[in-house]
Motif scaffolding. Structure first.
Motif, PDB file in Angstrom:
ATOM      1  N   LEU A   8       0.888  -1.223  -0.148  1.00  0.00           N
ATOM      2  CA  LEU A   8      -0.045   0.190   0.149  1.00  0.00           C
ATOM      3  C   LEU A   8       1.063   1.376   0.001  1.00  0.00           C
ATOM      4  CD1 LEU A   8      -2.793   1.123   0.501  1.00  0.00           C
ATOM      5  CD2 LEU A   8      -2.648   1.249   2.679  1.00  0.00           C
ATOM      6  N   ALA A   9       1.910   1.240   0.730  1.00  0.00           N
ATOM      7  CA  ALA A   9       2.595   2.337   0.776  1.00  0.00           C
ATOM      8  C   ALA A   9       3.434   2.632  -0.535  1.00  0.00           C
ATOM      9  CB  ALA A   9       3.889   2.350   2.145  1.00  0.00           C
ATOM     10  N   GLU A  10       3.989   1.442  -1.026  1.00  0.00           N
ATOM     11  CA  GLU A  10       4.653   1.605  -2.633  1.00  0.00           C
ATOM     12  C   GLU A  10       3.760   1.780  -3.457  1.00  0.00           C
ATOM     13  OE1 GLU A  10       5.913  -2.394  -3.038  1.00  0.00           O
ATOM     14  OE2 GLU A  10       7.733  -1.918  -1.661  1.00  0.00           O
ATOM     15  N   GLU A  11       2.338   1.480  -3.361  1.00  0.00           N
ATOM     16  CA  GLU A  11       1.395   1.986  -4.461  1.00  0.00           C
ATOM     17  C   GLU A  11       1.029   3.618  -4.554  1.00  0.00           C
ATOM     18  OE1 GLU A  11      -3.144   1.151  -5.542  1.00  0.00           O
ATOM     19  OE2 GLU A  11      -2.271   0.072  -4.222  1.00  0.00           O
ATOM     20  N   THR A  12       0.934   3.927  -3.078  1.00  0.00           N
ATOM     21  CA  THR A  12       0.350   5.283  -3.053  1.00  0.00           C
ATOM     22  C   THR A  12       1.633   6.242  -3.037  1.00  0.00           C
ATOM     23  OG1 THR A  12       0.369   5.104  -0.483  1.00  0.00           O
ATOM     24  CG2 THR A  12      -1.485   4.371  -1.861  1.00  0.00           C
ATOM     25  N   GLY A  13       2.944   5.703  -2.527  1.00  0.00           N
ATOM     26  CA  GLY A  13       4.105   6.895  -2.148  1.00  0.00           C
ATOM     27  C   GLY A  13       3.850   7.400  -0.995  1.00  0.00           C
ATOM     28  N   GLU A  14       3.043   6.936  -0.111  1.00  0.00           N
ATOM     29  CA  GLU A  14       2.530   7.845   1.169  1.00  0.00           C
ATOM     30  C   GLU A  14       3.031   6.790   2.507  1.00  0.00           C
ATOM     31  OE1 GLU A  14       2.110  10.642   0.786  1.00  0.00           O
ATOM     32  OE2 GLU A  14       0.786  11.034  -1.038  1.00  0.00           O
ATOM     33  N   CYS A  38      -4.576   2.967   7.581  1.00  0.00           N
ATOM     34  CA  CYS A  38      -4.608   4.227   6.884  1.00  0.00           C
ATOM     35  C   CYS A  38      -3.416   4.611   5.943  1.00  0.00           C
ATOM     36  CB  CYS A  38      -4.878   5.273   7.910  1.00  0.00           C
ATOM     37  SG  CYS A  38      -3.515   6.121   8.753  1.00  0.00           S
ATOM     38  N   VAL A  39      -3.658   5.650   5.220  1.00  0.00           N
ATOM     39  CA  VAL A  39      -2.664   6.250   4.475  1.00  0.00           C
ATOM     40  C   VAL A  39      -2.857   7.788   5.028  1.00  0.00           C
ATOM     41  CG1 VAL A  39      -2.359   7.227   2.203  1.00  0.00           C
ATOM     42  CG2 VAL A  39      -2.362   4.871   2.541  1.00  0.00           C
ATOM     43  N   CYS A  40      -1.644   8.272   5.359  1.00  0.00           N
ATOM     44  CA  CYS A  40      -1.556   9.823   5.783  1.00  0.00           C
ATOM     45  C   CYS A  40      -0.785  10.554   4.517  1.00  0.00           C
ATOM     46  CB  CYS A  40      -0.988   9.935   7.109  1.00  0.00           C
ATOM     47  SG  CYS A  40      -1.862   9.206   8.446  1.00  0.00           S
ATOM     48  N   SER A  41      -1.050  11.672   4.511  1.00  0.00           N
ATOM     49  CA  SER A  41      -0.509  12.519   3.550  1.00  0.00           C
ATOM     50  C   SER A  41      -0.616  13.964   3.879  1.00  0.00           C
ATOM     51  CB  SER A  41      -0.800  12.449   2.153  1.00  0.00           C
ATOM     52  OG  SER A  41      -0.521  13.156   1.172  1.00  0.00           O
ATOM     53  N   PRO A  42       0.249  14.839   3.388  1.00  0.00           N
ATOM     54  CA  PRO A  42       0.028  16.353   3.617  1.00  0.00           C
ATOM     55  C   PRO A  42      -1.184  16.637   2.823  1.00  0.00           C
ATOM     56  CG  PRO A  42       2.232  15.866   2.684  1.00  0.00           C
ATOM     57  CD  PRO A  42       1.660  14.515   2.644  1.00  0.00           C
ATOM     58  N   ALA A  43      -2.081  17.492   3.611  1.00  0.00           N
ATOM     59  CA  ALA A  43      -3.294  17.545   3.015  1.00  0.00           C
ATOM     60  C   ALA A  43      -3.209  18.515   1.517  1.00  0.00           C
ATOM     61  CB  ALA A  43      -4.288  18.533   4.015  1.00  0.00           C
ATOM     62  N   SER A  44      -2.214  19.174   1.630  1.00  0.00           N
ATOM     63  CA  SER A  44      -2.039  19.857   0.163  1.00  0.00           C
ATOM     64  C   SER A  44      -1.849  19.089  -0.918  1.00  0.00           C
ATOM     65  CB  SER A  44      -1.007  20.688   0.330  1.00  0.00           C
ATOM     66  OG  SER A  44       0.258  20.175   0.803  1.00  0.00           O
ATOM     67  N   ILE A 104      -3.395  15.761  -1.657  1.00  0.00           N
ATOM     68  CA  ILE A 104      -4.663  15.399  -2.001  1.00  0.00           C
ATOM     69  C   ILE A 104      -5.365  16.296  -1.846  1.00  0.00           C
ATOM     70  CG2 ILE A 104      -6.211  13.601  -1.113  1.00  0.00           C
ATOM     71  CD1 ILE A 104      -3.988  12.257   0.397  1.00  0.00           C
ATOM     72  N   ASP A 105      -5.465  17.198  -2.997  1.00  0.00           N
ATOM     73  CA  ASP A 105      -6.598  18.477  -3.103  1.00  0.00           C
ATOM     74  C   ASP A 105      -7.584  18.260  -4.015  1.00  0.00           C
ATOM     75  OD1 ASP A 105      -4.939  18.388  -5.345  1.00  0.00           O
ATOM     76  OD2 ASP A 105      -4.179  20.458  -5.125  1.00  0.00           O
ATOM     77  N   ASN A 106      -8.006  17.110  -4.595  1.00  0.00           N
ATOM     78  CA  ASN A 106      -9.052  17.004  -5.605  1.00  0.00           C
ATOM     79  C   ASN A 106      -9.633  15.716  -5.122  1.00  0.00           C
ATOM     80  OD1 ASN A 106      -7.884  14.926  -7.208  1.00  0.00           O
ATOM     81  ND2 ASN A 106      -6.431  16.820  -7.859  1.00  0.00           N
ATOM     82  N   ASP A 107     -10.985  15.503  -5.813  1.00  0.00           N
ATOM     83  CA  ASP A 107     -11.587  14.280  -5.400  1.00  0.00           C
ATOM     84  C   ASP A 107     -11.064  13.072  -6.148  1.00  0.00           C
ATOM     85  OD1 ASP A 107     -13.614  15.749  -4.049  1.00  0.00           O
ATOM     86  OD2 ASP A 107     -14.886  15.974  -5.923  1.00  0.00           O
ATOM     87  N   GLU A 108     -10.314  13.381  -7.203  1.00  0.00           N
ATOM     88  CA  GLU A 108      -9.729  12.238  -7.740  1.00  0.00           C
ATOM     89  C   GLU A 108      -8.639  11.701  -7.037  1.00  0.00           C
ATOM     90  OE1 GLU A 108      -7.305  11.190 -12.077  1.00  0.00           O
ATOM     91  OE2 GLU A 108      -8.388  13.131 -11.763  1.00  0.00           O
ATOM     92  N   ASP A 109      -7.763  12.610  -6.432  1.00  0.00           N
ATOM     93  CA  ASP A 109      -6.612  11.970  -5.664  1.00  0.00           C
ATOM     94  C   ASP A 109      -7.282  11.308  -4.295  1.00  0.00           C
ATOM     95  OD1 ASP A 109      -4.769  12.903  -7.095  1.00  0.00           O
ATOM     96  OD2 ASP A 109      -4.563  14.777  -6.209  1.00  0.00           O
ATOM     97  N   LEU A 110      -8.137  11.878  -3.714  1.00  0.00           N
ATOM     98  CA  LEU A 110      -8.945  11.233  -2.578  1.00  0.00           C
ATOM     99  C   LEU A 110      -9.591   9.765  -2.877  1.00  0.00           C
ATOM    100  CD1 LEU A 110      -9.334  12.054   0.443  1.00  0.00           C
ATOM    101  CD2 LEU A 110     -11.427  13.009  -0.175  1.00  0.00           C
ATOM    102  N   GLU A 111     -10.167   9.798  -4.102  1.00  0.00           N
ATOM    103  CA  GLU A 111     -10.934   8.555  -4.557  1.00  0.00           C
ATOM    104  C   GLU A 111      -9.725   7.381  -4.806  1.00  0.00           C
ATOM    105  OE1 GLU A 111     -13.229   9.448  -7.761  1.00  0.00           O
ATOM    106  OE2 GLU A 111     -14.481  10.429  -6.407  1.00  0.00           O
ATOM    107  N   ARG A 112      -8.550   7.825  -5.238  1.00  0.00           N
ATOM    108  CA  ARG A 112      -7.455   6.865  -5.628  1.00  0.00           C
ATOM    109  C   ARG A 112      -6.853   6.064  -4.452  1.00  0.00           C
ATOM    110  NH1 ARG A 112      -2.177   7.897  -5.220  1.00  0.00           N
ATOM    111  NH2 ARG A 112      -2.389  10.025  -5.100  1.00  0.00           N
ATOM    112  N   ILE A 113      -6.740   7.077  -3.169  1.00  0.00           N
ATOM    113  CA  ILE A 113      -6.201   6.791  -1.713  1.00  0.00           C
ATOM    114  C   ILE A 113      -7.527   5.967  -1.246  1.00  0.00           C
ATOM    115  CG2 ILE A 113      -5.615   7.587   0.490  1.00  0.00           C
ATOM    116  CD1 ILE A 113      -3.529   7.952  -1.469  1.00  0.00           C
ATOM    117  N   ARG A 114      -8.567   6.394  -1.279  1.00  0.00           N
ATOM    118  CA  ARG A 114      -9.759   5.346  -0.553  1.00  0.00           C
ATOM    119  C   ARG A 114      -9.603   4.023  -1.330  1.00  0.00           C
ATOM    120  NH1 ARG A 114     -15.305   7.028  -2.942  1.00  0.00           N
ATOM    121  NH2 ARG A 114     -14.190   5.682  -4.604  1.00  0.00           N
ATOM    122  N   ASP A 115      -9.599   4.047  -2.601  1.00  0.00           N
ATOM    123  CA  ASP A 115      -9.896   2.713  -3.167  1.00  0.00           C
ATOM    124  C   ASP A 115      -8.835   1.830  -2.793  1.00  0.00           C
ATOM    125  OD1 ASP A 115     -12.156   3.633  -4.279  1.00  0.00           O
ATOM    126  OD2 ASP A 115     -11.304   3.832  -6.416  1.00  0.00           O
TER     127      ASP A 115
END
Length: 255
Positions: free
Chosen positions: A92-98, A217-223, A225-236
């Motif tokens: 998960l960390a490798e996939e998201t980079g987070e 969970c995945v954690c990231s600087p809020a800045s 993940i600033d659009n719905d597409e990024d958020l959906e990618r992390i959620r999925d």
């Protein structure tokens, strides 16, 4: 023995060990002031703890020893949840980079059981074993959402709803609404509720009969993940990983 069944000498020993950690090491006299106990008593305890190798002493400064690390790590790697989740969390960390983390509940607190870093992971200066109030993080709320209501009541009665940042939820009604949303959606988001400027998205890990075993969970600087597409990618990615851990755990239980 105290009225609630605690053995006072054991309680004192662990108060001293925790005091050494809080002070980042200390002389016996400094620790005695910190815990408000006679220096002679503290010195006797520290001598015993040093002899059985649970504290170290250098230049008359005592520190907790690495025996605690040895015991804690041995316990961690024996847990089926850790054994199953660790490789999935790494992926998960490798996939998201987070930053990807695993939490369990123990004595009403959230305990980080594993932390894996992706290529662009935020540095939160945390480590396995860190404890935190459950209501202050997406991980903790993902767990609370699937605990029996009476257990949630017990945890809040004991630990309260203390604020960590201006965004921490401290009202019970609002927390209950968030837990209901978490059950319906299958995930939780916290936006700077524990650490300002950090967004975390968590999903629970459920065992048989929907018993909550932990959360990832995945954690990231809020800045970032600033659009719905990024958020959906992390959620999925988080929900898919949580489901994979659940499937693998249930499969291992049947072998």
């Amino acid at each position: 023995m105290t009225n609630d069944g605690r053995i006072k000498s054991i309680q004192t020993a662990f108060e001293l060990i925790e005091g050494l950690e809080q002070l980042d090491g200390a002389r016996a006299s400094t620790l005695a002031d910190h815990v408000d106990k006679p220096v002679s008593t503290v010195h006797d305890y520290l001598q015993t703890l040093e002899q059985i190798q649970y504290v170290t002493k250098h230049d008359n400064v005592y520190r907790p020893g690495t025996r605690f690390l040895e015991i804690g790590e041995a316990e961690r790697v024996k847990r089926p949840l850790y054994q199953v989740a660790e490789p999935e969390l790494t992926s998960l960390a490798e996939e998201t980079g987070e930053l990807a983390t695993l939490m369990v509940e123990e004595h009403g607190k959230g305990v980080l059981l594993d932390i894996e870093e992706g290529e662009a992971a935020i540095q939160l200066h945390t480590y396995p074993g860190v404890r935190m109030p459950l209501h202050t993080s997406a991980l903790g709320k993902a767990i609370l959402a699937h605990l029996p209501e009476e257990r949630v009541d017990e945890i809040i009665d004991e630990h309260g709803l203390t604020a960590m940042t201006k965004n921490t939820v401290t009202e019970r009604d609002r927390l209950d609404d968030q837990l209901e949303d978490a059950r319906e959606q299958g995930f939780v988001i916290d936006r700077g509720e524990r650490i300002d400027g950090v967004l975390c998205l968590a999903a629970p890990i459920l065992g048989r009969q929907d018993l909550v075993l932990g959360a990832i969970c995945v954690c990231s600087p809020a800045s970032r993940i600033d659009n719905d597409e990024d958020l959906e990618r992390i959620r999925d990615a988080v929900m898919r990983t949580a489901n994979m851990i659940q499937v693998n755990l249930n499969y291992s239980d049947t072998r």
